[in-house]
Design a protein around this motif. Structure first.
Motif, PDB file in Angstrom:
ATOM      1  N   LEU A 116      46.712 -85.642   0.843  1.00  0.00           N
ATOM      2  CA  LEU A 116      47.281 -84.110   0.786  1.00  0.00           C
ATOM      3  C   LEU A 116      47.801 -83.961  -0.704  1.00  0.00           C
ATOM      4  O   LEU A 116      48.518 -84.955  -1.208  1.00  0.00           O
ATOM      5  CB  LEU A 116      48.699 -84.216   1.897  1.00  0.00           C
ATOM      6  CG  LEU A 116      47.918 -84.252   3.326  1.00  0.00           C
ATOM      7  CD1 LEU A 116      49.328 -84.106   4.258  1.00  0.00           C
ATOM      8  CD2 LEU A 116      47.042 -83.381   3.696  1.00  0.00           C
ATOM      9  N   ALA A 120      43.736 -80.437   0.414  1.00  0.00           N
ATOM     10  CA  ALA A 120      43.784 -81.989   0.336  1.00  0.00           C
ATOM     11  C   ALA A 120      42.446 -82.466   0.054  1.00  0.00           C
ATOM     12  O   ALA A 120      41.277 -81.443   0.148  1.00  0.00           O
ATOM     13  CB  ALA A 120      44.206 -82.413   1.663  1.00  0.00           C
ATOM     14  N   LEU A 140      46.605 -90.227   6.840  1.00  0.00           N
ATOM     15  CA  LEU A 140      47.032 -89.142   5.965  1.00  0.00           C
ATOM     16  C   LEU A 140      47.726 -89.912   4.699  1.00  0.00           C
ATOM     17  O   LEU A 140      48.427 -90.972   4.847  1.00  0.00           O
ATOM     18  CB  LEU A 140      48.200 -88.546   6.598  1.00  0.00           C
ATOM     19  CG  LEU A 140      47.832 -87.672   7.951  1.00  0.00           C
ATOM     20  CD1 LEU A 140      48.905 -87.239   8.425  1.00  0.00           C
ATOM     21  CD2 LEU A 140      46.851 -86.706   7.516  1.00  0.00           C
ATOM     22  N   TRP A 175      39.449 -84.529   1.396  1.00  0.00           N
ATOM     23  CA  TRP A 175      38.906 -85.188   2.647  1.00  0.00           C
ATOM     24  C   TRP A 175      37.774 -86.322   2.230  1.00  0.00           C
ATOM     25  O   TRP A 175      36.754 -85.864   1.957  1.00  0.00           O
ATOM     26  CB  TRP A 175      38.217 -84.193   3.569  1.00  0.00           C
ATOM     27  CG  TRP A 175      37.410 -84.725   4.733  1.00  0.00           C
ATOM     28  CD1 TRP A 175      36.352 -84.471   5.278  1.00  0.00           C
ATOM     29  CD2 TRP A 175      38.246 -85.445   5.660  1.00  0.00           C
ATOM     30  NE1 TRP A 175      36.161 -84.939   6.462  1.00  0.00           N
ATOM     31  CE2 TRP A 175      37.081 -85.649   7.024  1.00  0.00           C
ATOM     32  CE3 TRP A 175      39.414 -86.011   6.042  1.00  0.00           C
ATOM     33  CZ2 TRP A 175      37.442 -86.281   7.916  1.00  0.00           C
ATOM     34  CZ3 TRP A 175      39.622 -86.840   7.288  1.00  0.00           C
ATOM     35  CH2 TRP A 175      38.563 -86.986   8.110  1.00  0.00           C
ATOM     36  N   TRP A 215      57.763 -85.631   4.801  1.00  0.00           N
ATOM     37  CA  TRP A 215      56.475 -85.311   4.121  1.00  0.00           C
ATOM     38  C   TRP A 215      55.756 -84.235   5.598  1.00  0.00           C
ATOM     39  O   TRP A 215      55.219 -83.245   5.295  1.00  0.00           O
ATOM     40  CB  TRP A 215      55.655 -86.483   4.181  1.00  0.00           C
ATOM     41  CG  TRP A 215      54.459 -86.139   3.710  1.00  0.00           C
ATOM     42  CD1 TRP A 215      53.622 -85.405   2.979  1.00  0.00           C
ATOM     43  CD2 TRP A 215      53.106 -87.286   3.726  1.00  0.00           C
ATOM     44  NE1 TRP A 215      52.330 -85.563   2.825  1.00  0.00           N
ATOM     45  CE2 TRP A 215      52.140 -86.735   3.267  1.00  0.00           C
ATOM     46  CE3 TRP A 215      53.160 -88.605   4.411  1.00  0.00           C
ATOM     47  CZ2 TRP A 215      50.847 -87.453   3.325  1.00  0.00           C
ATOM     48  CZ3 TRP A 215      51.969 -89.148   4.474  1.00  0.00           C
ATOM     49  CH2 TRP A 215      50.859 -88.815   3.810  1.00  0.00           C
ATOM     50  N   ALA A 250      42.324 -79.126   6.828  1.00  0.00           N
ATOM     51  CA  ALA A 250      42.900 -80.388   6.748  1.00  0.00           C
ATOM     52  C   ALA A 250      43.549 -80.636   8.179  1.00  0.00           C
ATOM     53  O   ALA A 250      43.408 -81.763   8.821  1.00  0.00           O
ATOM     54  CB  ALA A 250      44.110 -80.543   5.835  1.00  0.00           C
ATOM     55  N   LEU A 266      42.766 -88.133   4.614  1.00  0.00           N
ATOM     56  CA  LEU A 266      43.056 -86.830   4.085  1.00  0.00           C
ATOM     57  C   LEU A 266      44.196 -87.287   2.919  1.00  0.00           C
ATOM     58  O   LEU A 266      45.050 -87.605   3.368  1.00  0.00           O
ATOM     59  CB  LEU A 266      43.835 -85.920   5.049  1.00  0.00           C
ATOM     60  CG  LEU A 266      42.821 -85.116   5.911  1.00  0.00           C
ATOM     61  CD1 LEU A 266      43.751 -84.378   6.868  1.00  0.00           C
ATOM     62  CD2 LEU A 266      42.018 -84.044   5.137  1.00  0.00           C
ATOM     63  N   ALA A 297      44.120 -75.967   4.099  1.00  0.00           N
ATOM     64  CA  ALA A 297      45.264 -76.275   4.879  1.00  0.00           C
ATOM     65  C   ALA A 297      44.681 -76.214   6.502  1.00  0.00           C
ATOM     66  O   ALA A 297      45.081 -77.058   7.109  1.00  0.00           O
ATOM     67  CB  ALA A 297      46.531 -75.246   4.919  1.00  0.00           C
ATOM     68  N   GLY A 356      48.889 -89.457   0.315  1.00  0.00           N
ATOM     69  CA  GLY A 356      49.531 -88.820  -0.691  1.00  0.00           C
ATOM     70  C   GLY A 356      50.990 -89.134  -1.169  1.00  0.00           C
ATOM     71  O   GLY A 356      50.734 -90.251  -1.727  1.00  0.00           O
ATOM     72  N   ALA A 367      50.380 -79.511   4.067  1.00  0.00           N
ATOM     73  CA  ALA A 367      48.995 -79.087   3.373  1.00  0.00           C
ATOM     74  C   ALA A 367      48.855 -77.898   2.918  1.00  0.00           C
ATOM     75  O   ALA A 367      47.648 -77.409   2.779  1.00  0.00           O
ATOM     76  CB  ALA A 367      48.073 -79.241   4.788  1.00  0.00           C
ATOM     77  N   LEU A 408      50.145 -80.262  10.279  1.00  0.00           N
ATOM     78  CA  LEU A 408      50.608 -80.341   9.040  1.00  0.00           C
ATOM     79  C   LEU A 408      51.588 -79.570   8.295  1.00  0.00           C
ATOM     80  O   LEU A 408      52.245 -79.944   7.359  1.00  0.00           O
ATOM     81  CB  LEU A 408      49.458 -80.614   7.874  1.00  0.00           C
ATOM     82  CG  LEU A 408      48.331 -81.748   8.718  1.00  0.00           C
ATOM     83  CD1 LEU A 408      47.220 -81.626   7.744  1.00  0.00           C
ATOM     84  CD2 LEU A 408      48.751 -83.015   8.816  1.00  0.00           C
TER      85      LEU A 408
END
Length: 604
Positions: free
Chosen positions: A306, A354, A437, A356, A486, A338, A304, A335, A439, A350, A346
C-alpha cells in the motif's frame, strides 16, 4: 525428424562428440527465438549416454516472445512436446536483464539474456565450449553481426571452442577470423546455400573483470563446509549439493533457522530500486529467482504494498513505468482493486492505491531452510572455531553477523539491526485477509487463527558474537499500534494476547549482500595501494584471497528473497559456470568492494 536448425548447430559445434567425457558443457547462442535450438540441444543431451553431467545454455534475445506466443510457436514442433511444455511453463514474460531457468534438477540451465546483443554479451562472464550465432540476417541486424559482438564471443570462448553461424557472408567470415576463429564455409539447408563453421584459435581478449573482482580458479566438487544454518547457509548448501558437492552444514544452535531466519513467517517480495544501477537489476532478478527456488514452500497469496501517501504512490507508479518488473509480476492497482485482492476493507489505507505482486507471498522460513538443506549433512550444536579445520575443500561463511567471529572475516562491514515480529490473534474481519499487506509494516494472512505483524527495525549495539535478543513487550505494542493505525480492526490490538520474537539482521552499508570470495584484508590494502593515487601499474593479476573461503552474508531484511540468487552466483563462480548475473552485479556484491571504495576515496 530433426529440425532444420540441427544441420547448423550439430555439424558446426561437433556435438554430441564434443561433449563426450566432459563433466560440463556450455553453449552460447545469439537469437533465442522460440527456443528451437535450446530444445534440440536439451533433447540430444537427454538421449546421449555420453552426455556431460551439466549442460549450460546461454542465449541472448532482444525481442523475447510472451508465454502465450511461446506456447503457440513451440506447438509446431510436436517432437519436443514434453520439453516444450516445461520451457513454456517457466518462460518469463518479457523483462530486460538476466534470467536463469533450471531444468532436470539443475543439471540443465538456461541463462536467458533479454536485451540488445552487444550490451548483454558485454556483461556476461563465462567460458563457452561452443557458439551458435543465429538471428536476423546481417543486413537486417548489423549490430548482431558486429566486430564488437565477435570480440566478446572470443573473450567468452575456451581455446578450441566450436562455432556455427547461419550467416555466411564474407564480411561475417572475415570479422570472425579477425576475432580469432578459424572459419570455413559449409553446406547450408533449405534456402541457405552456405553456413559458417569454425574453431577458436585465439588469442583470447583480456578479461573484462577488474583484477580485484576476479574469482579464483574453479574447483572440482569435493567436500564443502557451510557455516550457518539460516536461509543463507541453507540456500548455499542447496546450490552446492545440486553441483555434486558433499555438503556439511554446521549450525551452532540446536536447530536450523534459529536466528533471523527463525520467524514464524516471512515475506518473499522484491525490493524496488529505480535507476539503472546494479542494485535495481540484482533485486529484480533475485525476486524472479526466489519464486522458482522457493516454490515448494511459498504460499503465493500475493502481496499488496500500500502506498500510504501521494509521494509513495508516485514512486510506485514510476517503478511500474520504468519496467523494473514485468507486468505479470507487478502492477499498480487502485483502492477498489486492492480491496478485491485483500478481501478485507482497507478504507483509507488504500486511498493512494498499491502495488500488486501477484506471485509473491509468504512462507515458514524454518520449513524452507530444512527443505533447501535436505541434501547436506547437518551438524547442530557445532560451534566451528577454525573454518574447515583443514578438512574441507571449500568453506562458505554464512552465519550472518557471526561471520565476523572468524579472524579472517572480522573486518567485514556488517551492521546489526534488531527486528521484532508479533503474532497476534485475528479478528473476525482480519480472518478474511487473503494476501500479505505491506507498506508501513506488514500483516501476513492468519495461520492457525493468528497473524504475523511486523516488523521493528532498530539500531542496536554491535558485538561479536552477536547477543541473543529477547522479545520486548513495548515492541509488540509498537507493532500492534502500527497495524491498528494502518488498518483499524484487522488485528487484535491487545498486547496481552500477542507473542513476540526478536532477532538481529546483518546489514551492510550499501544494503546489498556480501556474496563472493573472502579477500585477505591486509594483502588487499598492500596489493591495491596504488588505487589511492590512481596508479594501476603494479596491480597483481590475481587478487589475494583466503584460500577456498567464500562469504554469503549481509542479507538484511530481504534474505528470503535474495539468498537463493546470491548462493547461485557463488556456486557458479566456484564451479566455473556461466555467471547467473551481469558482471556489474557480481562486482556490486563482492565482499572486497568496500576495500576498493575505501582505497579510491583514501579512507583506507
Amino acid at each position: 525428424m530433426p529440425a532444420p536448425a540441427d544441420t547448423v548447430w550439430q555439424g558446426g559445434t561437433g556435438l554430441p562428440e564434443a561433449w563426450a567425457g566432459q563433466p560440463a558443457f556450455a553453449i552460447g547462442e545469439t537469437g533465442f527465438g522460440a527456443g528451437l535450438t535450446f530444445l534440440s540441444v536439451w533433447d540430444l543431451w537427454r538421449r546421449d549416454p555420453r552426455r556431460p553431467r551439466f549442460l549450460h545454455h546461454v542465449s541472448v534475445e532482444g525481442f523475447p516472445q510472451t508465454r502465450a506466443q511461446m506456447r503457440r510457436a513451440l506447438g509446431t514442433w510436436p517432437a519436443f512436446g514434453a520439453l516444450a511444455e516445461r520451457l513454456a511453463t517457466v518462460w518469463p514474460e518479457p523483462s530486460p536483464g538476466f534470467h536463469r531457468l533450471r531444468f532436470e534438477g539443475g543439471a540443465v540451465t538456461l541463462t536467458l539474456l533479454v536485451g540488445p546483443v552487444a550490451p548483454m554479451l558485454a556483461e556476461l562472464e563465462a567460458e563457452m565450449d561452443a557458439w551458435i550465432l543465429d538471428g536476423s540476417a546481417p543486413s537486417n541486424s548489423p549490430e548482431t553481426w558486429s566486430p564488437a559482438v565477435f570480440a566478446d564471443v572470443a573473450r567468452l570462448s575456451r581455446p578450441g571452442a566450436r562455432l556455427a553461424a547461419f550467416a555466411a557472408t564474407g564480411r561475417v567470415r572475415h570479422a570472425l577470423q579477425d576475432a580469432g576463429f578459424r572459419m570455413e564455409r559449409a553446406p547450408g539447408f533449405e534456402h541457405r546455400s552456405n553456413m559458417l563453421q569454425g574453431v577458436f584459435a585465439g588469442p583470447r581478449p583480456p578479461s573484462a573483470v577488474e583484477p580485484w573482482y576476479r574469482p579464483p580458479a574453479p574447483l572440482v566438487p569435493g567436500t564443502a563446509l557451510v557455516v550457518g544454518g539460516g536461509i543463507a547457509g541453507a540456500a548455499m548448501a542447496s546450490a552446492l549439493h545440486d553441483r555434486g558437492w558433499r555438503v556439511r552444514l554446521a549450525e551452532r544452535h540446536l536447530g536450523l533457522a534459529a536466528e533471523g531466519s527463525g520467524n514464524p513467517a516471512g515475506i518473499v517480495m522484491p525490493r524496488l530500486v529505480l535507476g539503472s544501477g546494479p542494485e535495481r537489476h540484482f533485486h529484480a532478478q533475485a525476486f524472479r529467482h526466489a519464486l522458482d527456488r522457493l516454490a515448494p514452500w511459498l504460499e503465493a497469496t500475493g502481496v499488496l504494498e500500500l502506498a500510504g501517501g501521494a509521494e509513495a504512490a508516485a514512486r510506485q507508479e514510476a517503478a511500474c513505468g520504468a519496467g523494473v518488473l514485468a507486468p505479470e509480476l507487478m502492477r499498480h492497482v487502485d483502492a477498489a482493486q486492492a480491496a478485491r485482492h485483500a478481501r478485507v476493507a482497507l478504507a483509507g489505507a488504500a486511498a493512494h492505491g498499491a502495488l500488486w505482486f501477484e506471485r509473491a507471498g509468504w512462507l515458514a522460513p524454518q520449513a524452507a531452510c530444512r527443505g533447501l538443506a535436505e541434501g547436506a549433512r547437518i551438524e547442530l550444536g557445532a560451534d566451528i572455531g577454525v573454518p574447515g579445520g583443514g578438512e574441507a575443500d571449500l568453506v562458505i561463511l554464512a552465519g550472518g553477523l557471526d561471520t565476523r567471529r572468524f579472524a579472517a572475516a572480522a573486518w567485514l562491514p556488517l551492521v546489526p539491526r534488531r527486528g521484532q515480529v508479533t503474532a497476534a490473534p485475528a479478528t473476525p474481519a482480519g480472518a478474511a485477509l487473503a494476501c500479505v499487506l505491506g507498506g508501513e509494516g506488514y500483516v501476513i494472512p492468519a495461520g492457525g487463527g493468528r497473524h504475523v505483524v511486523g516488523a521493528t527495525f532498530d539500531p542496536v549495539k554491535d558485538s561479536v558474537p552477536a547477543r541473543p535478543q529477547e522479545a520486548r513487550p513495548e515492541d509488540d505494542r509498537r507493532n500492534l499500534a502500527a497495524a491498528e493505525a494502518w488498518i483499524p480492526g484487522l488485528v487484535d490490538p491487545d498486547p496481552r494476547h500477542a507473542v513476540g520474537r526478536a532477532a538481529l539482521r546483518a546489514m551492510t552499508p550499501d544494503h546489498l549482500p556480501l556474496a563472493g570470495p573472502l579477500p585477505d584484508h591486509g594483502d588487499w590494502l598492500d596489493a591495491y595501494a596504488g588505487l589511492r593515487t590512481g596508479d594501476r601499474r603494479r596491480i597483481p593479476a590475481e587478487p589475494p584471497l583466503h584460500a577456498r573461503t567464500w562469504v554469503l552474508s549481509g542479507l538484511g531484511a530481504r534474505g528470503l528473497t535474495t539468498a537463493p540468487l546470491a548462493a547461485e552466483l557463488i556456486a557458479a563462480q566456484v564451479s566455473g559456470e556461466p555467471w547467473p548475473v551481469p558482471r556489474s552485479v557480481a562486482a556490486a556484491l563482492h565482499p572486497g568492494r568496500f576495500l576498493i571504495r575505501g582505497l579510491r576515496t583514501r579512507r583506507l
